[in-house]
Design a protein around this motif. Structure first.
Motif, mmCIF file in Angstrom:
data_model
loop_
_atom_site.group_PDB
_atom_site.id
_atom_site.type_symbol
_atom_site.label_atom_id
_atom_site.label_comp_id
_atom_site.label_asym_id
_atom_site.label_seq_id
_atom_site.Cartn_x
_atom_site.Cartn_y
_atom_site.Cartn_z
ATOM 1 N N GLY A 1 -17.289 -3.334 5.833
ATOM 2 C CA GLY A 1 -16.562 -3.728 7.025
ATOM 3 C C GLY A 1 -16.568 -5.235 8.205
ATOM 4 N N PHE B 1 -15.654 3.562 0.546
ATOM 5 C CA PHE B 1 -15.933 3.837 -0.636
ATOM 6 C C PHE B 1 -16.948 4.845 -0.953
ATOM 7 C CE2 PHE B 1 -18.041 0.173 0.347
ATOM 8 C CZ PHE B 1 -19.591 0.813 -0.287
ATOM 9 N N GLN C 1 -12.944 -0.848 8.521
ATOM 10 C CA GLN C 1 -13.728 -0.991 6.755
ATOM 11 C C GLN C 1 -12.730 -0.610 6.314
ATOM 12 O OE1 GLN C 1 -16.783 2.069 8.777
ATOM 13 N NE2 GLN C 1 -18.178 0.199 9.501
ATOM 14 N N ILE C 2 -13.609 -1.161 4.553
ATOM 15 C CA ILE C 2 -13.056 -0.199 3.568
ATOM 16 C C ILE C 2 -14.608 0.731 3.498
ATOM 17 C CG2 ILE C 2 -12.977 -0.540 1.187
ATOM 18 C CD1 ILE C 2 -12.254 -3.517 2.077
ATOM 19 N N ILE D 1 -6.974 -2.080 -0.861
ATOM 20 C CA ILE D 1 -8.087 -2.887 -0.443
ATOM 21 C C ILE D 1 -7.803 -4.231 -0.560
ATOM 22 C CG2 ILE D 1 -9.890 -3.454 -0.664
ATOM 23 C CD1 ILE D 1 -10.536 0.164 -2.042
ATOM 24 N N TYR E 1 -5.418 -5.712 2.438
ATOM 25 C CA TYR E 1 -5.347 -5.452 4.027
ATOM 26 C C TYR E 1 -7.258 -6.931 3.734
ATOM 27 C CZ TYR E 1 -2.719 -1.793 5.024
ATOM 28 O OH TYR E 1 -1.943 -0.755 5.316
ATOM 29 N N SER E 2 -7.795 -7.323 2.140
ATOM 30 C CA SER E 2 -8.115 -8.081 2.332
ATOM 31 C C SER E 2 -7.851 -9.399 2.102
ATOM 32 C CB SER E 2 -9.274 -8.053 1.612
ATOM 33 O OG SER E 2 -10.015 -7.318 1.065
ATOM 34 N N HIS F 1 -10.039 5.754 2.659
ATOM 35 C CA HIS F 1 -10.325 4.023 2.521
ATOM 36 C C HIS F 1 -10.574 3.685 3.736
ATOM 37 C CE1 HIS F 1 -10.562 5.308 -1.617
ATOM 38 N NE2 HIS F 1 -8.957 5.831 -1.641
ATOM 39 N N TYR F 2 -10.192 3.845 4.621
ATOM 40 C CA TYR F 2 -9.978 2.391 5.484
ATOM 41 C C TYR F 2 -10.536 2.809 6.961
ATOM 42 C CZ TYR F 2 -6.952 0.627 2.130
ATOM 43 O OH TYR F 2 -6.687 0.100 1.048
ATOM 44 N N THR G 1 0.757 -1.181 -0.918
ATOM 45 C CA THR G 1 0.190 -0.049 -0.048
ATOM 46 C C THR G 1 1.125 1.233 0.172
ATOM 47 O OG1 THR G 1 -1.671 -1.233 1.314
ATOM 48 C CG2 THR G 1 -1.929 1.389 1.249
ATOM 49 N N TRP H 1 -7.628 0.476 -4.419
ATOM 50 C CA TRP H 1 -7.943 -0.835 -4.813
ATOM 51 C C TRP H 1 -6.156 -1.868 -4.150
ATOM 52 C CZ3 TRP H 1 -12.364 -2.443 -3.933
ATOM 53 C CH2 TRP H 1 -13.965 -1.421 -4.927
#
Length: 381
Positions: A217, A381, A378-379, A147, A150-151, A345-346, A135, A144
Motif C-alpha cells: 500500500g 492479496f 492497500q492492495i 489493481i 487504481y494503480s 482485494h482493496y 473495475t 489484477w
C-alpha cells in the motif's frame, strides 16, 4: 464451511455500501488534511523540485480506454453496450458537476500560483472515475484489472502533486469524488433500468475472517515529534509537525504473522532554540523491515502491529552558519493499526507508528523519538 470461520457475502443492489465508506473516507480525509498541505508540498519541493511531466494528462483516461478496448474486442463484461454507456454517462455528469461547482466556489490557489482552481483535483476525479468504471465492468474477470486501474489512477494523482499543480487534499478529495460519482451513477442506472442489459453481477464476493492479510500500500502520514537534541552548546534542534510518504507491504504466512518492510521519505520544519523557525527542513529517508502482526476482529476489520529495524539517511542540513553533514544510521520502529477490508482485494488502514532514530549530528548520542499518524490505501492479496 469449517467451524469457527466467518464468511461475509454481500448480496443485493446495495451490497457495496460498506465499501462506499472508503470513498467517503477519501473525501473526508482530503478535507481534514488541508491544514497539512504545506508540509506535503515541502516534501515534493525537497525531493522532486524540478519534476515536470505531462503523462498525467493522458493517464486519467487510460482505464476508460482499456474498458472500451475490451468491449470492442468482444470481452463480455457486466453490462451491454447501452447499459454501460448510460451508467458511465450518469457517472461523468455527476463527477463533472461536483468538480466544477467546487472549483468555482472554493477558489483554492494552486501550489504554483497559476490560478485559483486547485480544489478538487479534476484529473484525479476523472482517473478514479474511469478506474471504478473499468473495475465494475471487468473486475470480476481478474483482481489484477482493478489493481491495475487504481494503480494508474493513484499515479495520476501523485504526478499532479509532483508537477506542483495540486495539494494532497485536492488529490484525496478528487479520488473520493470520482469513485462516489461512479457508484452513484451505476446505482442510478440500476434503479432506472433494473435488470435490463445486465450480463454479470460482480458483488458476490466472499470475505473470510481468517484469510492471510498480505498487503501492499501507499503510506501517507503526519509527523508528531516527541524529542529534540543539541547540535552544539549554543543550538538546540527540534522539529514541528511534518509529513511522511512512502510504500509499505508484508506477506503473511498465517492470519497472524508475516514479514514485510517500509520505505518512506519525511520532511519536518526546523525550530532552533525553541523559537526560531528555519527556511530549511529536516529530511530523512528510511528503509526498514521486520515482523508484522495481525488479528481479525471480524471478516472486514483487523488490528495489527509490527516490529521493524532498518536504515535511515539524513541529507546535509544547513542553517545559520552551521552545517550538519549527511549521516546514515540504524533506526527502529513499531506501531498500531486498524485495517478495513473494503473488498477482497482493496483496503484502508489507519495507523499510529513510533520511530526511534539516531541523532542527525555525530557529536551527540541522543536518539530522536517521533510518531507518525496517517492512513494507507492497500492492495490485498
Amino acid at each position: 464451511m469449517a467451524e469457527g470461520r466467518e464468511v461475509h457475502r454481500p448480496v443485493g443492489r446495495f451490497a457495496s455500501l460498506p465499501y462506499d465508506l472508503r470513498r467517503l473516507a477519501l473525501v473526508a480525509g482530503g478535507l481534514l488534511i488541508k491544514s497539512e498541505d504545506d508540509h506535503f508540498r515541502h516534501l515534493r519541493n525537497d525531493y522532486l523540485p524540478h519534476f515536470n511531466r505531462h503523462a498525467d494528462d493522458y493517464l486519467q483516461y487510460l482505464p476508460a480506454a482499456v474498458m472500451l478496448g475490451m468491449k470492442l474486442g468482444g470481452v463480455e463484461g457486466r453490462s451491454s453496450w447501452g447499459r454501460m454507456l448510460a451508467s458511465d454517462a450518469f457517472s461523468a455528469l455527476l463527477m463533472g458537476s461536483v468538480v466544477y461547482s467546487l472549483k468555482q466556489s472554493t477558489h483554492v490557489m494552486r501550489p504554483d500560483g497559476s490560478n485559483d482552481h486547485s480544489f478538487p483535483l479534476g484529473h484525479t476525479a476523472t482517473a478514479f472515475m474511469t478506474a471504478t468504471m473499468l473495475t465494475k465492468e471487468y473486475g470480476h474477470k481478474s483482481p489484477w484489472i482493478g489493481i491495475g486501474a487504481y494503480s494508474v489512477a493513484t499515479a495520476t494523482g501523485l504526478m499532479r502533486m509532483a508537477n506542483n499543480k495540486h495539494w494532497l487534499s485536492d488529490v484525496l478529495t478528487g479520488a473520493g469524488i470520482g469513485i462516489l460519482s461512479t457508484e452513484l451513477g451505476y446505482c442510478l442506472a440500476d434503479l432506472i433500468f433494473k435488470e435490463k442489459g445486465i450480463r454479470s453481477f460482480t458483488d458476490n464476493e466472499a470475505f473470510d475472517r481468517w484469510d492471510k492479510p498480505s498487503f501492499f500500500g501507499l503510506y501517507i502520514g503526519m509527523n508528531i515529534p516527541l524529542s529534540g537534541y543539541d547540535i552544539d552548546e549554543q543550538h538546540e534542534f527540534s522539529t514541528s509537525s511534518g509529513s511522511t510518504a512512502g510504500v509499505e507491504g508484508a506477506w503473511f504466512f498465517s492470519p497472524y504473522i508475516g514479514l514485510g518492510g517500509r520505505f518512506t521519505v519525511s520532511n519536518t520544519a526546523i525550530i532552533v532554540n525553541g523559537t526560531e523557525a528555519e527556511a530549511n527542513t529536516f529530511d530523512a529517508v528510511s528503509l526498514s523491515g521486520g515482523c508484522y502482526f495481525s488479528y481479525p476482529l471480524s471478516s472486514r476489520f483487523l488490528v495489527g502491529s509490527k516490529l521493524l529495524g532498518g536504515f535511515v539517511h539524513y541529507p546535509k542540513l544547513q542553517f545559520h552558519d552551521i552545517t550538519v553533514p549527511q549521516r546514515n544510521g540504524f533506526s527502529f520502529g513499531s506501531g498500531l493499526s486498524l485495517t478495513f477490508r473494503a473488498t477482497g482485494h482493496y483496503g484502508m488502514k489507519l495507523f499510529l507508528d513510533y520511530n526511534l532514530m539516531p541523532s542527525h549530528s555525530r557529536r551527540h548520542a541522543e536518539w530522536m523519538n517521533t510518531l507518525v499518524a496517517g492512513s494507507s490505501f492497500q492492495i490485498l492479496f
